[in-house]
Design an enzyme around this catalytic site. Structure first.
Site, PDB file in Angstrom:
ATOM      1  N   ASP A  31     -12.771  36.254   0.095  1.00 31.45           N
ATOM      2  CA  ASP A  31     -12.257  35.734   1.454  1.00 31.45           C
ATOM      3  C   ASP A  31     -13.331  34.683   2.031  1.00 31.45           C
ATOM      4  O   ASP A  31     -14.393  34.834   2.197  1.00 31.45           O
ATOM      5  CB  ASP A  31     -11.625  36.872   2.187  1.00 31.45           C
ATOM      6  N   GLY A  32     -12.894  33.820   2.932  1.00 29.35           N
ATOM      7  CA  GLY A  32     -13.494  33.288   3.753  1.00 29.35           C
ATOM      8  C   GLY A  32     -13.552  31.738   3.116  1.00 29.35           C
ATOM      9  O   GLY A  32     -14.729  30.918   3.797  1.00 29.35           O
ATOM     10  N   ASN A  33     -12.984  31.241   2.266  1.00 30.26           N
ATOM     11  CA  ASN A  33     -13.224  29.989   1.865  1.00 30.26           C
ATOM     12  C   ASN A  33     -13.148  28.753   3.168  1.00 30.26           C
ATOM     13  O   ASN A  33     -13.758  27.636   3.193  1.00 30.26           O
ATOM     14  CB  ASN A  33     -12.253  29.486   0.820  1.00 30.26           C
ATOM     15  N   GLY A  34     -11.907  28.978   3.868  1.00 30.48           N
ATOM     16  CA  GLY A  34     -11.485  28.038   4.737  1.00 30.48           C
ATOM     17  C   GLY A  34     -12.600  28.069   5.709  1.00 30.48           C
ATOM     18  O   GLY A  34     -12.872  27.094   6.378  1.00 30.48           O
TER      19      GLY A  34
ATOM     20  N   TRP B  65     -15.744  29.032   5.585  1.00 30.10           N
ATOM     21  CA  TRP B  65     -16.902  28.323   5.038  1.00 30.10           C
ATOM     22  C   TRP B  65     -16.863  26.783   5.297  1.00 30.10           C
ATOM     23  O   TRP B  65     -17.750  26.188   5.751  1.00 30.10           O
ATOM     24  CB  TRP B  65     -17.251  28.772   3.654  1.00 30.10           C
TER      25      TRP B  65
ATOM     26  N   HIS C 259     -12.439  25.935  -1.049  1.00 29.92           N
ATOM     27  CA  HIS C 259     -11.725  26.592  -2.241  1.00 29.92           C
ATOM     28  C   HIS C 259     -12.639  25.980  -3.334  1.00 29.92           C
ATOM     29  O   HIS C 259     -12.845  26.711  -4.424  1.00 29.92           O
ATOM     30  CB  HIS C 259     -10.195  26.295  -2.344  1.00 29.92           C
TER      31      HIS C 259
ATOM     32  N   SER D 148      -2.566  35.649  -3.277  1.00 32.73           N
ATOM     33  CA  SER D 148      -1.629  36.916  -2.865  1.00 32.73           C
ATOM     34  C   SER D 148      -0.158  36.631  -2.761  1.00 32.73           C
ATOM     35  O   SER D 148      -0.114  35.082  -2.549  1.00 32.73           O
ATOM     36  CB  SER D 148      -1.946  37.630  -1.719  1.00 32.73           C
TER      37      SER D 148
ATOM     38  N   TRP E 198       1.708  32.097  -0.286  1.00 32.70           N
ATOM     39  CA  TRP E 198       2.686  31.200  -0.471  1.00 32.70           C
ATOM     40  C   TRP E 198       3.182  30.766   1.085  1.00 32.70           C
ATOM     41  O   TRP E 198       3.649  29.628   1.220  1.00 32.70           O
ATOM     42  CB  TRP E 198       4.136  31.812  -0.992  1.00 32.70           C
TER      43      TRP E 198
ATOM     44  N   LEU F 194     -16.954  41.911 -21.346  1.00 33.41           N
ATOM     45  CA  LEU F 194     -16.200  42.058 -19.667  1.00 33.41           C
ATOM     46  C   LEU F 194     -14.723  41.662 -19.533  1.00 33.41           C
ATOM     47  O   LEU F 194     -14.394  40.817 -20.132  1.00 33.41           O
ATOM     48  CB  LEU F 194     -17.206  41.040 -18.877  1.00 33.41           C
TER      49      LEU F 194
ATOM     50  N   ARG G 178     -15.270  43.032  -0.204  1.00 31.38           N
ATOM     51  CA  ARG G 178     -14.538  41.946   0.627  1.00 31.38           C
ATOM     52  C   ARG G 178     -15.386  41.057   1.339  1.00 31.38           C
ATOM     53  O   ARG G 178     -16.182  41.431   2.125  1.00 31.38           O
ATOM     54  CB  ARG G 178     -13.369  42.410   1.513  1.00 31.38           C
TER      55      ARG G 178
ATOM     56  N   LEU H 222      -7.404  45.536   3.407  1.00 36.30           N
ATOM     57  CA  LEU H 222      -7.175  45.306   1.931  1.00 36.30           C
ATOM     58  C   LEU H 222      -6.319  44.058   1.718  1.00 36.30           C
ATOM     59  O   LEU H 222      -6.350  43.834   0.491  1.00 36.30           O
ATOM     60  CB  LEU H 222      -6.680  46.552   1.365  1.00 36.30           C
TER      61      LEU H 222
HETATM   62  C1  IPE Z   1      -6.669  37.857   0.732  1.00 36.88           C
HETATM   63  O1  IPE Z   1      -6.959  37.135   1.547  1.00 36.88           O
HETATM   64  C2  IPE Z   1      -6.056  37.310  -0.436  1.00 36.88           C
HETATM   65  C3  IPE Z   1      -7.152  36.768  -1.292  1.00 36.88           C
HETATM   66  C4  IPE Z   1      -8.257  36.748  -1.023  1.00 36.88           C
HETATM   67  C5  IPE Z   1      -6.366  36.005  -2.432  1.00 36.88           C
HETATM   68  P1  IPE Z   1      -6.240  36.480   2.849  1.00 36.88           P
HETATM   69  O2  IPE Z   1      -7.187  35.372   3.514  1.00 36.88           O
HETATM   70  O3  IPE Z   1      -4.949  35.728   2.255  1.00 36.88           O
HETATM   71  O4  IPE Z   1      -6.004  37.833   3.807  1.00 36.88           O
HETATM   72  P2  IPE Z   1      -5.597  37.812   5.469  1.00 36.88           P
HETATM   73  O5  IPE Z   1      -4.321  36.850   5.539  1.00 36.88           O
HETATM   74  O6  IPE Z   1      -6.795  37.337   6.074  1.00 36.88           O
HETATM   75  O7  IPE Z   1      -5.183  39.246   5.656  1.00 36.88           O
HETATM   76  C1  IPE Z   2      -9.721  32.853   0.433  1.00 33.93           C
HETATM   77  O1  IPE Z   2     -10.354  32.038   1.614  1.00 33.93           O
HETATM   78  C2  IPE Z   2      -9.080  32.088  -0.745  1.00 33.93           C
HETATM   79  C3  IPE Z   2      -7.686  32.491  -0.709  1.00 33.93           C
HETATM   80  C4  IPE Z   2      -6.986  33.420   0.110  1.00 33.93           C
HETATM   81  C5  IPE Z   2      -6.688  31.816  -1.537  1.00 33.93           C
HETATM   82  P1  IPE Z   2      -9.177  31.803   2.612  1.00 33.93           P
HETATM   83  O2  IPE Z   2      -8.278  30.599   2.290  1.00 33.93           O
HETATM   84  O3  IPE Z   2      -8.155  32.869   3.043  1.00 33.93           O
HETATM   85  O4  IPE Z   2     -10.168  31.397   3.599  1.00 33.93           O
HETATM   86  P2  IPE Z   2     -10.182  31.883   5.274  1.00 33.93           P
HETATM   87  O5  IPE Z   2      -9.989  33.557   5.280  1.00 33.93           O
HETATM   88  O6  IPE Z   2      -9.078  31.257   5.845  1.00 33.93           O
HETATM   89  O7  IPE Z   2     -11.621  31.615   5.886  1.00 33.93           O
HETATM   90 MG    MG Z   3      -8.703  34.530   4.240  1.00 28.50          MG
END
Ligand code: IPE
Ligand code: IPE
Ligand code: MG
Length: 250
Positions: free
Chosen positions: A24-27, A29, A41, A69, A73, A135, A192, A199
């Site tokens: 999590d956290g690509n956006g 970052w 991403h 997840s 969508w 693995l 995470r 979760l």
């Molecule tokens: C969980 O992250 C799903 C994935 C890492 C693929 P999200 O960014 O979708 O989760 P929420 O919305 O913060 O709970």
């Molecule tokens: C995780 O990063 C990637 C996916 C859920 C597919 P996010 O896209 O959720 O990045 P944030 O949480 O918005 O920073």
């Molecule tokens: Mg996220």
């Protein structure tokens, strides 16, 4: 043992068998750098490559990654399209490498309704790497734990309706066998990134006794050191499984 010596001892000693990661956290970052989310991403895919290599080196048997997840969508269509094409590119470009590195790919989540080319790529990855033993990389794609449990319940209900199983026979052990990758051990450690402490519908059943480690870094920053740090933290935990603490003798 001091923390430093634990860190050095990572390779063969007390390695969690199954590590699962909520990437999590690509956006965020990307946003922190004034870049579009998609750039986060893309960098996330690089972090994934590093992580697969590190997990394999460290001697982890199963690595599960949450890549998309059931609820993702609901993001803007352009972002969903970009995530789909990143998955396509990851499999097309990395499958041969994964196979050469003896990685077995498994996919959990709902396949129905996926673009046919994506469904075909997922199947190809699983079939090509089926015999590999170094693995197991479990890709949770179009995955939601509640949906997975509901699908398992549907299959169990069909068995009961067909008279092959009694209602009383539906124990936790039996229901668990109908989950997507029921032959694999439950995760010992769930990591995470991004600082969120939830979760988000990931492995709710299998996480019953997993140790949870939340890291304050964004997924594109994740690397071998971060994985080893999480394992050091995992080793500090006392796993009880509802019983009493086992004496470790250390
Ligand atoms: C969980 O992250 C799903 C994935 C890492 C693929 P999200 O960014 O979708 O989760 P929420 O919305 O913060 O709970
Ligand atoms: C995780 O990063 C990637 C996916 C859920 C597919 P996010 O896209 O959720 O990045 P944030 O949480 O918005 O920073
Ligand atoms: Mg996220």
């Amino acid at each position: 043992m001091s923390e430093a010596s634990l860190a050095i001892a990572v390779p063969p000693f007390d390695v969690p068998r199954h590590v699962a990661i909520i990437m999590d956290g690509n956006g965020r970052w990307a946003a922190a750098r004034g870049l579009p989310r998609v750039e986060g991403h893309r960098r996330g895919v690089e972090a994934l490559r590093r992580t697969v290599r590190a997990a394999s080196d460290i001697g982890i048997s199963v690595l599960t990654i949450f890549s998309f997840s059931s609820e993702n969508w609901s993001r803007p269509p352009a972002e969903v399209r970009e995530l789909m094409s990143l998955l396509r590119r990851f499999i097309r470009h990395d499958l041969a490498d994964l196979h050469r590195s003896h990685v077995r790919v498994r996919v959990i989540g709902e396949r129905e309704g996926l673009d046919p080319d994506i469904a075909a790529l997922l199947l190809e990855a699983e079939e090509l790497t089926r015999e590999n033993e170094r693995l197991t990389l479990v890709v949770a794609f179009n995955y939601g734990a509640r949906q997975e449990i509901a699908r398992a319940a549907q299959r169990v209900a069909a068995e009961v309706a067909a008279g092959r199983l009694t209602a009383q026979g539906v124990t936790a052990e039996v229901l668990g066998r109908y989950l997507d990758a029921s032959d694999l051990p439950d995760p010992d450690l769930i990591i995470r990134t991004s600082g969120e402490q939830r979760l988000s519908n990931f492995l709710l059943w299998q996480a019953a006794y997993s140790e949870l480690v939340f890291l304050p870094i964004y997924w594109p920053e994740f690397d071998r050191a971060a994985l080893e740090g999480a394992i050091v933290e995992y080793r500090r935990r006392e796993r009880r499984f509802g019983g009493l603490a086992a004496k470790t003798g250390s």
